[in-house]
Design a protein around this motif. Sequence first.
Motif, PDB file in Angstrom:
ATOM      1  N   MET A   1       2.064   6.744   3.781  1.00 60.09           N
ATOM      2  CA  MET A   1       2.291   5.665   2.831  1.00 60.09           C
ATOM      3  C   MET A   1       2.951   6.266   1.597  1.00 60.09           C
ATOM      4  O   MET A   1       2.526   7.284   1.084  1.00 60.09           O
ATOM      5  N   SER A   2       3.958   5.617   1.109  1.00 61.06           N
ATOM      6  CA  SER A   2       4.663   6.165  -0.044  1.00 61.06           C
ATOM      7  C   SER A   2       3.848   5.988  -1.316  1.00 61.06           C
ATOM      8  O   SER A   2       2.937   5.171  -1.392  1.00 61.06           O
ATOM      9  N   GLY A   3       4.207   6.778  -2.301  1.00 55.87           N
ATOM     10  CA  GLY A   3       3.484   6.738  -3.575  1.00 55.87           C
ATOM     11  C   GLY A   3       3.594   5.403  -4.276  1.00 55.87           C
ATOM     12  O   GLY A   3       2.641   4.935  -4.910  1.00 55.87           O
ATOM     13  N   ALA A   4       4.753   4.759  -4.158  1.00 53.95           N
ATOM     14  CA  ALA A   4       4.958   3.465  -4.820  1.00 53.95           C
ATOM     15  C   ALA A   4       4.075   2.391  -4.200  1.00 53.95           C
ATOM     16  O   ALA A   4       3.476   1.572  -4.905  1.00 53.95           O
ATOM     17  N   VAL A   5       3.977   2.395  -2.870  1.00 49.32           N
ATOM     18  CA  VAL A   5       3.147   1.408  -2.195  1.00 49.32           C
ATOM     19  C   VAL A   5       1.680   1.659  -2.511  1.00 49.32           C
ATOM     20  O   VAL A   5       0.920   0.726  -2.792  1.00 49.32           O
ATOM     21  N   ARG A   6       1.291   2.911  -2.476  1.00 53.83           N
ATOM     22  CA  ARG A   6      -0.103   3.264  -2.789  1.00 53.83           C
ATOM     23  C   ARG A   6      -0.454   2.845  -4.220  1.00 53.83           C
ATOM     24  O   ARG A   6      -1.535   2.319  -4.479  1.00 53.83           O
ATOM     25  N   GLY A   7       0.454   3.075  -5.162  1.00 57.35           N
ATOM     26  CA  GLY A   7       0.215   2.678  -6.548  1.00 57.35           C
ATOM     27  C   GLY A   7       0.106   1.170  -6.701  1.00 57.35           C
ATOM     28  O   GLY A   7      -0.744   0.667  -7.441  1.00 57.35           O
ATOM     29  N   ALA A   8       0.967   0.441  -5.985  1.00 53.59           N
ATOM     30  CA  ALA A   8       0.926  -1.020  -6.045  1.00 53.59           C
ATOM     31  C   ALA A   8      -0.382  -1.545  -5.466  1.00 53.59           C
ATOM     32  O   ALA A   8      -0.983  -2.481  -6.013  1.00 53.59           O
ATOM     33  N   LEU A   9      -0.838  -0.946  -4.372  1.00 55.41           N
ATOM     34  CA  LEU A   9      -2.115  -1.368  -3.777  1.00 55.41           C
ATOM     35  C   LEU A   9      -3.292  -1.050  -4.695  1.00 55.41           C
ATOM     36  O   LEU A   9      -4.241  -1.837  -4.799  1.00 55.41           O
ATOM     37  N   ALA A  10      -3.239   0.083  -5.368  1.00 60.02           N
ATOM     38  CA  ALA A  10      -4.304   0.447  -6.305  1.00 60.02           C
ATOM     39  C   ALA A  10      -4.362  -0.545  -7.463  1.00 60.02           C
ATOM     40  O   ALA A  10      -5.451  -0.961  -7.881  1.00 60.02           O
ATOM     41  N   LYS A  11      -3.205  -0.936  -7.968  1.00 61.90           N
ATOM     42  CA  LYS A  11      -3.174  -1.914  -9.063  1.00 61.90           C
ATOM     43  C   LYS A  11      -3.685  -3.268  -8.601  1.00 61.90           C
ATOM     44  O   LYS A  11      -4.431  -3.937  -9.319  1.00 61.90           O
TER      45      LYS A  11
END
Length: 66
Positions: A1-11
Amino acid sequence: MSGAVRGALAKARYYVREFSGEAAYDRYVAHARSHDPQAEVLTRRAFERARTDAREADPREGFRCC
């Protein structure tokens, strides 16, 4: 999973937990432990019951029948 997707899911998870009130118990436990590590904290069930009772007793919230 890319960092951008992971960050969006965390938010998204953060906002869902805040909106639903689920994070309130975590904040309560952290606060209780920071003030007195030996203190007995309420269970999640007791915390939610106390929180609901306090909200329903607040006259600014208005009468709720259900």
